[in-house]
Write a protein that holds these residues in place. Sequence first.
Motif, PDB file in Angstrom:
ATOM      1  N   UNK A 159       7.706  -7.385   0.284  1.00 37.66           N
ATOM      2  CA  UNK A 159       6.810  -8.512   0.492  1.00 37.66           C
ATOM      3  C   UNK A 159       6.754  -8.913   1.954  1.00 37.66           C
ATOM      4  N   UNK A 160       7.867  -8.795   2.666  1.00 40.10           N
ATOM      5  CA  UNK A 160       7.836  -9.127   4.102  1.00 40.10           C
ATOM      6  C   UNK A 160       6.921  -8.177   4.854  1.00 40.10           C
ATOM      7  N   UNK A 161       7.007  -6.890   4.527  1.00 36.67           N
ATOM      8  CA  UNK A 161       6.149  -5.914   5.209  1.00 36.67           C
ATOM      9  C   UNK A 161       4.679  -6.141   4.874  1.00 36.67           C
ATOM     10  N   UNK A 162       4.386  -6.404   3.597  1.00 34.80           N
ATOM     11  CA  UNK A 162       2.991  -6.617   3.181  1.00 34.80           C
ATOM     12  C   UNK A 162       2.424  -7.880   3.810  1.00 34.80           C
ATOM     13  N   UNK A 208      -1.039 -10.672   7.540  1.00 30.80           N
ATOM     14  CA  UNK A 208      -1.218 -11.683   8.583  1.00 30.80           C
ATOM     15  C   UNK A 208      -1.816 -11.059   9.847  1.00 30.80           C
ATOM     16  N   UNK A 209      -1.368  -9.836  10.151  1.00 31.90           N
ATOM     17  CA  UNK A 209      -1.892  -9.155  11.332  1.00 31.90           C
ATOM     18  C   UNK A 209      -3.369  -8.794  11.141  1.00 31.90           C
ATOM     19  N   UNK A 210      -3.718  -8.348   9.914  1.00 32.58           N
ATOM     20  CA  UNK A 210      -5.110  -8.013   9.642  1.00 32.58           C
ATOM     21  C   UNK A 210      -6.000  -9.257   9.690  1.00 32.58           C
ATOM     22  N   UNK A 211      -5.477 -10.374   9.243  1.00 30.73           N
ATOM     23  CA  UNK A 211      -6.258 -11.610   9.335  1.00 30.73           C
ATOM     24  C   UNK A 211      -6.536 -11.970  10.788  1.00 30.73           C
ATOM     25  N   UNK A 212      -5.559 -11.762  11.662  1.00 29.01           N
ATOM     26  CA  UNK A 212      -5.778 -12.057  13.080  1.00 29.01           C
ATOM     27  C   UNK A 212      -6.782 -11.076  13.703  1.00 29.01           C
ATOM     28  N   UNK A 213      -6.654  -9.806  13.351  1.00 28.75           N
ATOM     29  CA  UNK A 213      -7.459  -8.781  14.006  1.00 28.75           C
ATOM     30  C   UNK A 213      -8.898  -8.750  13.510  1.00 28.75           C
ATOM     31  N   UNK A 214      -9.122  -9.089  12.244  1.00 30.17           N
ATOM     32  CA  UNK A 214     -10.471  -8.926  11.688  1.00 30.17           C
ATOM     33  C   UNK A 214     -11.068 -10.245  11.190  1.00 30.17           C
ATOM     34  N   UNK A 215     -10.376 -10.954  10.317  1.00 32.46           N
ATOM     35  CA  UNK A 215     -10.984 -12.158   9.733  1.00 32.46           C
ATOM     36  C   UNK A 215     -11.230 -13.237  10.778  1.00 32.46           C
TER      37      UNK A 215
END
Length: 527
Positions: free
Chosen positions: A63-66, A71-78
């Motif tokens: 769960x930590x990795x996911x 969170x990183x994808x939210x910063x980069x795309x969303x």
Amino acid sequence: MTKPQDKLRGWAAARKALLSGLRFTSLRLRLVVVFGLVALTAAVSASGIAYWLNREAVLTRTQDAVLRDFQQEMRNHASMLPVHPAQDELQRTAGQMANSSQRFSVLLTAEDVDGKMITGNSELDTFTLEDVPLSLRKAVNKQQPLSSTNKSAYHLYWQRITQHDKSYLVGGARVIDGSTTGYMLKSLEPEAKDLNSLAWSLGIATGLALIGSALLAQAAATTVLKPVHRLGIAARRLGEGKLDTRLRVSGTDELADLSRTFNRTAEALEKRVADMSARDEASRRFVADMSHELRTPLTAITAVTEILEEELDAETGSVDPMIEPAVRLVVSETRRLGDLVENLMEVTRFDAGTARLLLDDVDIADQITACIDARAWLDAVELDAERGMTARLDPRRLDVILANLIGNALKHGGSPVRVSVRVEGGELVIKVRDHGPGIPEDVLPHVFDRFYKASASRPRSEGSGLGLSIALENAHIHGGEITAANSPEGGAVFTLRLPQDVSELLAGDRRGHDGATPGNGTEGTAG
């Protein structure tokens, strides 16, 4: 025909017997069970702790990795989307976010320029808002007040859920200064399979530990119980009279100390029994020697008293009337002394095991009649015996038994004395019943003791107190028994039971001692 109730009772009895047979009466079984329970408890505890720790570690790591990747994808795309994105922009961004290394499903929600809620899904119709718990949605979209410790208005939240018996990780976050909210759904099925494999492995390890503990318990029980088993055998041999039994001692543990204690006890017991046997033998020899030595002067005294008795009965009256009572006292006491010496010699023969049976075929009714007639008891005794009832036994010893039983009944119970004879199951049963006050309950256990004389309800006897004891020994030498009781109709009743054919008993004794079957002789040894 068997009734249903009988069948039920039979089943109940069989069940009870089975349960009683399964009771933990074996020390070996109890050791194995205790070892097994301890090993099972330890293995289950260790396996449970290991499973829980591994489960938390695996799920936390996943769960930590996911969540970190989401969170990183939210910063980069969303976060790059406009405040009011279009439907196709949400759809494209969700697909880009789902192509991350963790391969989770993505759901993006936002408001368009018209204020209408739109969604973008990386996997159409497989991940919808209904899959996200309402509590999680509320927490994600709730704006937090800013402070020195809270630098962000919105936070990332996650939750584990179960759908269709499968585990999932659901997470959500909202873009700051925008209307876009992102949710991700990650299947935890691979981790669940790994955890199931771990559970099976731990279960197998627990089973192997249980089997190993049972084998270890068996080995330990064998090691511990082997000396105990040898000690039990030695104790049984010691109880059978084999006083030279000793245990082989090896080691310095508690069992070795127990074996040494047993050997010392057996040695002390053997010495004590040997000393007691020597004293007992010396006592018997003394009584026998004393009886033999008394017989010679007693024979001379008896001859003199017989002459004196003839003088007393003579019509000439040659005995001075002044000394006549003293002469009669000497005569009676001399006879009593003679009977006592004969009884003592008989007792010593029983104690030494040298008493012998001279068997003959005897008509019981004739034998009892002869015994009564010889002692002038015909008027005082009633006989209930069928003619022609025979038995193979020692007639002299039977006469001694009957004389003692009938004489005791006449002395203490009073006439008439009733003697009845029956044959029951190959046994000769002779009952002697008097019409006296009966035997007190405290006296009943002692009536056959040597030199015991009842007091209180019965007058003190002039006998030696050996008559009933000798009668019982004569019954025992025939393989029989004598019992004393009080009759419900009043008076005491003595019951004599003898085998109808004593030669069969002697033949069995010889086979047991010599391993051979004797011939048809009429003489045998009993002891």
